[in-house]
Each structure stands twice: as structure tokens, then as C-alpha cells.
Design a protein around this motif. Structure first.
Motif, short mmCIF file in Angstrom:
data_model
loop_
_atom_site.label_atom_id
_atom_site.label_comp_id
_atom_site.label_asym_id
_atom_site.label_seq_id
_atom_site.Cartn_x
_atom_site.Cartn_y
_atom_site.Cartn_z
N SER A 95 -27.33 -0.12 8.45
CA SER A 95 -27.93 0.97 7.91
C SER A 95 -28.06 2.18 8.97
CB SER A 95 -29.36 0.60 7.34
OG SER A 95 -29.24 -0.44 6.32
N SER A 96 -28.13 3.41 8.47
CA SER A 96 -28.29 4.69 9.05
C SER A 96 -29.27 5.65 8.18
CB SER A 96 -27.04 5.16 9.47
OG SER A 96 -26.56 5.81 8.75
N LYS A 97 -29.43 6.72 8.94
CA LYS A 97 -30.26 7.81 7.99
C LYS A 97 -29.24 8.40 7.04
CE LYS A 97 -29.03 11.67 11.01
NZ LYS A 97 -29.71 12.66 11.81
N HIS A 98 -27.91 8.18 6.92
CA HIS A 98 -27.06 8.69 6.08
C HIS A 98 -26.77 7.73 4.69
CE1 HIS A 98 -26.28 11.99 8.46
NE2 HIS A 98 -26.07 11.39 9.44
N PHE A 99 -26.95 6.51 5.07
CA PHE A 99 -26.75 5.54 3.91
C PHE A 99 -27.70 4.34 4.31
CE2 PHE A 99 -23.36 4.55 6.97
CZ PHE A 99 -23.31 3.24 6.89
N LYS A 100 -27.87 3.46 3.38
CA LYS A 100 -28.85 2.27 3.48
C LYS A 100 -27.93 1.12 2.83
CE LYS A 100 -33.13 0.33 2.54
NZ LYS A 100 -34.46 0.37 2.04
#
Length: 156
Positions: A95-100
Motif C-alpha cells: 500500500s502507498s498514498k496513491h493506492f491501497k
């Protein structure tokens, strides 16, 4: 990665653990730990002898089939737990801030297996040469017997 799995085998009310000869496949029992004060002063032999057939084998050779199956279930459970936890870590790192990325299921990790129950069966006998190592043999066993420590024959 090293996984340590505690193995807890039950003993009978006298402190004896069931064993199976790797040669004759018959079962008997030896004392789990020193049977008395004298036994504490003796070294563990490099091999033990089957009290029923007299054949020697190394210390790690005396598991019963039921004990081996129990250990295998413990191994499988531990492996599934490690894999399940690894998948959790993988999904968290993906996961990152752009997608989960979200994990919606888990591996089917079985419950802790129950150790084989050790019944209070068999008859205790003692070899004259190494009396500090008593054994238990099936009630219908007949002489000669063999000393667990040195393999010498004796009658009970």
C-alpha cells in the motif's frame, strides 16, 4: 528464517514416555529424564538398545508413529502461521498514498494440535547392569530383555 516449535509430549503417571523401536517397530517406554538420583550422574549413551529386540539406534530414532504425526501437524501449523503473517506484511508494504491494497482473507491455520495422551500401561522392569534406567514393556512381553544402555540380555 529459523522457526522454533516447542514440542510437549505427555508421559504416564510414572514419568515414562512411549518409544518405538526403529527395527522391530514394537513399543515400550523409557523414563523421560533421570529416573532417580543415580541416573543424574551418568552420561547419556550415544545410542540406546531396544529392550525387546536388542538392536541399537541413535537418540532421535525412537519416535512412535503417533508422535511423528503430532510433530508433523505442529510443523504444518507453524509454516501456515509464518506464511499468513508474511502475507500480512507484504500487503502492508504494498500500500502507498496513491493506492491501497487490502487483504480480505487469511490462510486456514489449524488449531494447536493435541499431544498424544500417554496411558498408564505396560510393566516396569529393571536391568541388573544399569538399574538406574528402568523401562516399561508390554504386559505380554517375555524374556529375554535387553538393557536400554548396553544391550546386555536379562530376565525379568
Amino acid at each position: 528464517m529459523e522457526i522454533k516449535i516447542p514440542i510437549h509430549l505427555t508421559v504416564d503417571n510414572d514419568g515414562f514416555l512411549r518409544r518405538e523401536c526403529p527395527h522391530c517397530q514394537r513399543e515400550f517406554k523409557w523414563h523421560d529424564g533421570p529416573a532417580n538420583e543415580e541416573a543424574e550422574h551418568h552420561e547419556t549413551p550415544p545410542a540406546y538398545y531396544c529392550p525387546l529386540c536388542g538392536q541399537p539406534a541413535g537418540m532421535d530414532s525412537w519416535w512412535t508413529q503417533e508422535q511423528l504425526a503430532y510433530v508433523q501437524r505442529l510443523r504444518e501449523r507453524a509454516a501456515l502461521q509464518v506464511m499468513d503473517e508474511g502475507l500480512d506484511d507484504l500487503f502492508k508494504r504494498t500500500s502507498s498514498k496513491h493506492f491501497k491494497v487490502e487483504r480480505t482473507g487469511h490462510l486456514d491455520v489449524p488449531d494447536e494440535p493435541v499431544a498424544p495422551v500417554e496411558p498408564d500401561d505396560m510393566v516396569m522392569i529393571v536391568s541388573p547392569c544399569h538399574a538406574y534406567e528402568p523401562i516399561k514393556v508390554p504386559e505380554d512381553s517375555t524374556s529375554p530383555f535387553f538393557c536400554l544402555v548396553c544391550g546386555a540380555t536379562f530376565s525379568a
